[in-house]
Design an enzyme around this catalytic site. Sequence first.
Site, PDB file in Angstrom:
ATOM      1  N   ASP A   1      -9.490   7.027  -4.075  1.00 25.42           N
ATOM      2  CA  ASP A   1      -8.976   6.195  -2.977  1.00 25.42           C
ATOM      3  C   ASP A   1      -7.587   6.689  -2.576  1.00 25.42           C
ATOM      4  O   ASP A   1      -7.285   6.915  -1.404  1.00 25.42           O
ATOM      5  CB  ASP A   1      -8.925   4.737  -3.478  1.00 25.42           C
ATOM      6  CG  ASP A   1      -8.287   3.793  -2.471  1.00 25.42           C
ATOM      7  OD1 ASP A   1      -8.566   3.929  -1.269  1.00 25.42           O
ATOM      8  OD2 ASP A   1      -7.516   2.908  -2.904  1.00 25.42           O
TER       9      ASP A   1
ATOM     10  N   GLU B   1     -11.040  -6.815  -0.613  1.00 24.46           N
ATOM     11  CA  GLU B   1      -9.656  -6.945  -0.195  1.00 24.46           C
ATOM     12  C   GLU B   1      -9.513  -7.034   1.326  1.00 24.46           C
ATOM     13  O   GLU B   1      -8.730  -7.829   1.830  1.00 24.46           O
ATOM     14  CB  GLU B   1      -8.828  -5.761  -0.718  1.00 24.46           C
ATOM     15  CG  GLU B   1      -7.339  -6.048  -0.677  1.00 24.46           C
ATOM     16  CD  GLU B   1      -6.506  -4.787  -0.739  1.00 24.46           C
ATOM     17  OE1 GLU B   1      -6.963  -3.788  -1.302  1.00 24.46           O
ATOM     18  OE2 GLU B   1      -5.377  -4.815  -0.206  1.00 24.46           O
ATOM     19  N   ASP B   2     -10.268  -6.241   2.045  1.00 25.42           N
ATOM     20  CA  ASP B   2     -10.015  -6.100   3.482  1.00 25.42           C
ATOM     21  C   ASP B   2     -11.037  -6.772   4.401  1.00 25.42           C
ATOM     22  O   ASP B   2     -10.884  -6.738   5.614  1.00 25.42           O
ATOM     23  CB  ASP B   2      -9.937  -4.605   3.857  1.00 25.42           C
ATOM     24  CG  ASP B   2      -8.693  -3.947   3.272  1.00 25.42           C
ATOM     25  OD1 ASP B   2      -7.753  -4.695   2.930  1.00 25.42           O
ATOM     26  OD2 ASP B   2      -8.671  -2.718   3.143  1.00 25.42           O
TER      27      ASP B   2
ATOM     28  N   HIS C   1     -13.290   5.755   5.508  1.00 24.11           N
ATOM     29  CA  HIS C   1     -12.471   5.840   4.294  1.00 24.11           C
ATOM     30  C   HIS C   1     -13.290   5.636   3.013  1.00 24.11           C
ATOM     31  O   HIS C   1     -13.335   6.529   2.162  1.00 24.11           O
ATOM     32  CB  HIS C   1     -11.291   4.861   4.391  1.00 24.11           C
ATOM     33  CG  HIS C   1     -10.578   4.628   3.107  1.00 24.11           C
ATOM     34  ND1 HIS C   1      -9.898   5.628   2.438  1.00 24.11           N
ATOM     35  CD2 HIS C   1     -10.458   3.520   2.345  1.00 24.11           C
ATOM     36  CE1 HIS C   1      -9.380   5.132   1.324  1.00 24.11           C
ATOM     37  NE2 HIS C   1      -9.712   3.854   1.235  1.00 24.11           N
TER      38      HIS C   1
ATOM     39  N   ASP D   1       5.844  33.999 -11.706  1.00 24.67           N
ATOM     40  CA  ASP D   1       6.393  32.714 -11.305  1.00 24.67           C
ATOM     41  C   ASP D   1       5.527  32.020 -10.266  1.00 24.67           C
ATOM     42  O   ASP D   1       5.642  30.822 -10.070  1.00 24.67           O
ATOM     43  CB  ASP D   1       7.810  32.888 -10.737  1.00 24.67           C
ATOM     44  CG  ASP D   1       8.795  33.249 -11.828  1.00 24.67           C
ATOM     45  OD1 ASP D   1       8.536  32.864 -12.975  1.00 24.67           O
ATOM     46  OD2 ASP D   1       9.783  33.916 -11.514  1.00 24.67           O
TER      47      ASP D   1
ATOM     48  N   HIS E   1     -15.215  -0.389  -2.407  1.00 22.29           N
ATOM     49  CA  HIS E   1     -13.926  -0.706  -3.046  1.00 22.29           C
ATOM     50  C   HIS E   1     -12.971  -1.540  -2.187  1.00 22.29           C
ATOM     51  O   HIS E   1     -12.143  -2.262  -2.715  1.00 22.29           O
ATOM     52  CB  HIS E   1     -13.229   0.554  -3.569  1.00 22.29           C
ATOM     53  CG  HIS E   1     -12.480   1.331  -2.521  1.00 22.29           C
ATOM     54  ND1 HIS E   1     -13.065   2.316  -1.770  1.00 22.29           N
ATOM     55  CD2 HIS E   1     -11.197   1.259  -2.104  1.00 22.29           C
ATOM     56  CE1 HIS E   1     -12.175   2.815  -0.943  1.00 22.29           C
ATOM     57  NE2 HIS E   1     -11.025   2.195  -1.108  1.00 22.29           N
TER      58      HIS E   1
HETATM   59 MN    MN Z   1      -9.175   2.204  -0.107  1.00 27.22          MN
END
Ligand code: MN
Length: 710
Positions: free
Chosen positions: A139, A76-77, A48, A260, A72
Site C-alpha cells: 500500500d 476506512e474510505d 489503487h 562505490d 484494504h
Molecule cells: Mn491504500
Amino acid sequence: MIRQFELVERLKAYDPNADEDLLNRAYVFSMKAHGSQVRASGDPYFSHPLEVASLLVDLHLDCYSIVTGLLHDTVEDTLTTLEEIEHLFGAEIAKLVDGVTKISLLELQSEKTQQAENLRKLVLAMSTDIRVLLVKLADRLHNMRTLHFIPSAEKRRRIACETMDIYVPLSERMGMHSFKDELEDLAFAQLNPEARESVLSRLKYLHETTVNPVEQIIVELKEVIEAAGLSPQVSGREKTPYSIWVKMQSKNIAFEQLSDIMAFRVAVTSIDQCYQALGVIHSYYMVVPGRFKDFISMPKDNGYQSIHTTVIGPMNHRIEVQIRTQQMHRVAELGVAAHWQYKQGESHDGRQYAWLRKLLEIMEQASGPEEFLEHTKLEMFQDQVFCFTPKGDLISLPKGATPIDFAYAVHSAVGDHTVGVKINGRQQPLRMVLQNGDQVEIITSKTQSPSPTWERFVVTGKARSRIRRFVRTQQREQFLELGRSILQKAFRNEHKKVSEKLLLEAAKRLNHDTVDDLHVAVGEGIHTGGEVISALNLEHKQSSPAPPVHSLKVKPAAVSDTAISIKGLIEGMAVHYAGCCHPLPGDSIMGIVTTGKGVTIHTQDCEVLGVFPDTQRVLELAWEKNDLKLHDRRYLSRLKITFLNKPGSLASLSTTISKQGANIANIKVMNRTVDFWDILIDIDVKDLEHLKSVMAGLRALSILNSVERV
Ligand code: MN
C-alpha cells in the site's frame, strides 16, 4: 491497470489451488465500494487497491493477502463495515483488513508521540500476522509511487518522512530490499530533490565521460567462472542514488571508484557452486583483505544469505562481488515475503521471525512513547551529521550534536567519563558542534563524571537523560550528606543525642516518609536544623544560635569539630561558590543555606555574612583536605594590582602568573595614569597556597607597587 483475469492468472501460476471465486468477488466488491471515488492523480480510486494487489502477486503471496490488498481501503474510505467484510469473505480476511485499517488510522495522527505509538501498534499488528505488514508495505509503495500527484507540499513531506522513518527500516529488517530501495529512493526524491539530482547528474557525467566497464567486467567474470565448469548468471547493478549519497555524506568523498557505485552478482544453482565460484574468483583475482563475508554459513537475522568479497577484478577495477544461489537471490530481494508459505492452512514458522519478537520486547520495555521514539526512530538524514570514531566506525547524530553527544552515542560509560575531545586530530572544546565527516576522538578519565553544564550543549535524548539522571542522583546524595551534617551539628549544639528513632519521628512530623527524605530536605534548606529540633518539642534555645558572625573573624582557621566538611561536592549542584568573595580551598569558610538551592560558600570575612539576617541558616564549613587533592579543580580568585606604567609591564605580569601555573581568566583595567596601572585580574588557582605563591611571585617584580586579594 492490471485486469481482473490477469490478476487471477498470475496468482494461479504459482498457486494453482487459489480460491479464484474469492478473488473475483473481492475484485467486484472493492470496485463497487470505491465507486466514483478518484485519486489525486485523477485515476479512479479502485486503481489503487488493484495496484496493491498486483504488487502482492509479484511477491507470490497467498490468495488471502491478495484479497486483503483489494479490500484494504474499503472499511476506512467507504461505507463498508468490518462486519460486512467478515460476512462476505470470512473471519481471517476481516482480521487482515482490520489490521491494515488500524495502521492507516494511526497514521492520521501525526504528532511526534503519536508516531511512536503508531510504530508500536503497527509492529504489534504485524507480529500477530505478518501479512498485515506485507499488505501495508505494498500500500505504502504504491502511495509513494503516486506521491507527486498530491498537491500539498506539506502532506507530501509528511508522508515521505513517515516512509523514511518507519517503512524503510521495517522493509529492511524484513529483508525486502527491492521494496526498501524503491521506498527509500521515492522518499529521497521528495525530501531532498537537490541532493538526488546532484547524484544523478554526477552518474550521468561519469557514464558519458568514461568508458563504462560494467559490461566488460560482467563478460570477463562470466568467462572466468564458466572456465571452471559452472554456468553462472552474472549481473551488475548500480547502487541507488540514496545509498550513493549517504556514502558520499559519510565518507566525505566524491564517488570515483566503481566499487562505490556498483555491485556485481553471481548467481549459481547450489551452495556447493557458490563456494566453487568463490574459489575461482579468489584464485584468479587479487583479494582485497578484510572484505570477505560469508552470510551463507552465517545468515543474517532476516534470512539473507550470500557470500561477499572484494577483489581487484577485470581491468584492475576494485569490485564487490556477491555470490549466491537463485533461491538466496530471491530471499535477498523479497526477504520475509519469499519465505511466505502461501499454501493455506499451513502454520507459520515462528523461528524466522525471532527478531520480530525481539523488537516487540524492546518496545514493551521502553517506559513511554517518547523514550521509545528517541531510541528507535531513525531521524531524518538531512537533520543528521555523520562522524567517525578513530577506528572508522560511523556514528550518526542529529545536527547540532557536540562531542558529548558523540561520546554517549559510542557508549554511556564513555560519555560519563569524557574530559576532552580531539576533532580531526586537534584538541577542541566540548561544546564544539560536529560537522559531517569529522573524526572524533573522545578523551576519558576514570575520575571524571558528568557535569551539569553539559546539558546546555547536548542535543540527543540519550546524552541529556544520562546527564540529568546523574545530576539528580548526585544532587540528592549531596543534599542528603549535607542535611545529615547539619542535623548532627544542630543536635550537638543542643547537647542531644541523634538517634534513628528520633529522626524518624521528626521526619513524620515534618511530613517526610523516611529519614533520608528529611536529610535531603534539610540539605536543600527546606528546614533548618532548629526547625527539626523544634518539631520534636525538644528544648530549643532560640536565643543561642550560631555565634555572631563578626566574632568569627578572630577564630583560628583550624577546623573545629563542629564544622561541616566540604568534600567531593560538585560545584553547581548542592554547593555554590560565592561570586562576591571567591573562596579558595585553604580559606576559612562559612556557608549560607538557601531554600531549594543548597549551600553557598563565602569566605569567613565576607561582608555578606555580616549582614545576613538568619543566623539559623549560616553554617560553619571546612575544606576536606585529602579529598581536594584528588580533584584537579580550579577556583576563580580576583586580585587588585597596581604597577608601574612602563613598556612590557603587563607582559611581565602575565608571564609571572603563568610561570606559577595559574591561568588568567579575565583582566579589567580600573585606572591608567602616566605612571601607574590599576587592574583587576581574575585567575584560576588550585587553592589558597597556590594563590599565595602567585602573589609572592608578583611582589618580586620591580614594577609592582601593590597586589591584594579582592
Ligand atoms: Mn491504500
